[in-house]
Write a protein that holds these residues in place. Sequence first.
Motif, PDB file in Angstrom:
ATOM      1  N   UNK A  55      56.427  88.329 -46.991  1.00 50.90           N
ATOM      2  CA  UNK A  55      57.280  87.488 -47.678  1.00 50.90           C
ATOM      3  C   UNK A  55      57.793  86.187 -47.091  1.00 50.90           C
ATOM      4  N   UNK A  56      57.776  86.109 -45.814  1.00 46.88           N
ATOM      5  CA  UNK A  56      58.174  85.005 -45.040  1.00 46.88           C
ATOM      6  C   UNK A  56      57.133  84.630 -44.069  1.00 46.88           C
ATOM      7  N   UNK A  57      57.030  83.213 -43.972  1.00 52.26           N
ATOM      8  CA  UNK A  57      56.188  82.649 -42.940  1.00 52.26           C
ATOM      9  C   UNK A  57      56.846  81.984 -41.646  1.00 52.26           C
ATOM     10  N   UNK A  58      58.095  82.286 -41.665  1.00 53.15           N
ATOM     11  CA  UNK A  58      58.776  81.435 -40.608  1.00 53.15           C
ATOM     12  C   UNK A  58      59.757  82.647 -39.749  1.00 53.15           C
ATOM     13  N   UNK A  59      59.757  83.931 -40.280  1.00 58.18           N
ATOM     14  CA  UNK A  59      60.263  84.777 -39.828  1.00 58.18           C
ATOM     15  C   UNK A  59      59.485  85.889 -39.226  1.00 58.18           C
ATOM     16  N   UNK A  60      59.491  86.154 -37.946  1.00 56.56           N
ATOM     17  CA  UNK A  60      58.664  87.105 -37.274  1.00 56.56           C
ATOM     18  C   UNK A  60      59.101  88.496 -37.236  1.00 56.56           C
TER      19      UNK A  60
END
Length: 262
Positions: A55-60
């Motif tokens: 659900x998130x593209x910026x948090x790895x």
Amino acid sequence: PQLERRHALRRQKRQQLLINIRRTLALLTLSSILGWLLLRFGWTLTGADQVVVFGSTSISPALVAEVSQLRFPQPLLEANPSDLERTLLDNLPLQSVQVSRHLLPTRLEVALVDQTPVARAVRQQPSGLEAGYVDAEGQWIRINPAAPVAAPSTAITVKGWTPERRSLIATLLQQHIRLNDKLQTITLHPDGAVSLRHQTLGRIDLGDDNQLLIQQLDAIVELDQSMPAHLLKGNGAVIDLSNPNRPEIQLPVQPAAKKKDE
């Protein structure tokens, strides 16, 4: 002889019973130890590659592991989902977090919903002023260089953010379209009063009665349409809308001119 035989049989039965009890206890102890070892070392997170983020593209996954302070190897069952959710919400720009543990295959699943910045914001902290963002619901978004967020959707700045006034901030942000995108600053004063900075009307004081907010916004729209643009420009005037039925324009006091010596 028969009596002695009965006593001997009873002794044998007691001995056999004791042997069976010892065997049962030994098996229970061994199975408990094996079960504990399996739980402790069998299902273990060995690295961030076993942290799965949705659900998130910026948090790895690596950032989730770092913020959550996971120390590898990390026993899976020692990772408390509630504690992890709270930690991630407090330290990353997230609207919601859901953490779940899976045994087969061994992994930690983290479902994230990012926050969307609507305005820049400033709040007072014990260490000083802290800059951040707010979303459409007035929720604070902390700046984290490791998890950059998109630019705010408006040019508004919220000053004096506090958690108790989130709903007020949200209402003002939702109304900025009615103000033709001319709202520049929302200032929340410690005494409960609110003031705005408008592109053409300048400073507008709303007072501390939030029940009048919609009426005050209606008055701002009307003043913006009817008041001559040159009337307030550059003279430091303040519009007082604490009573929206009777708007007042407060002009700054001009210093008295000094008399020239004759």
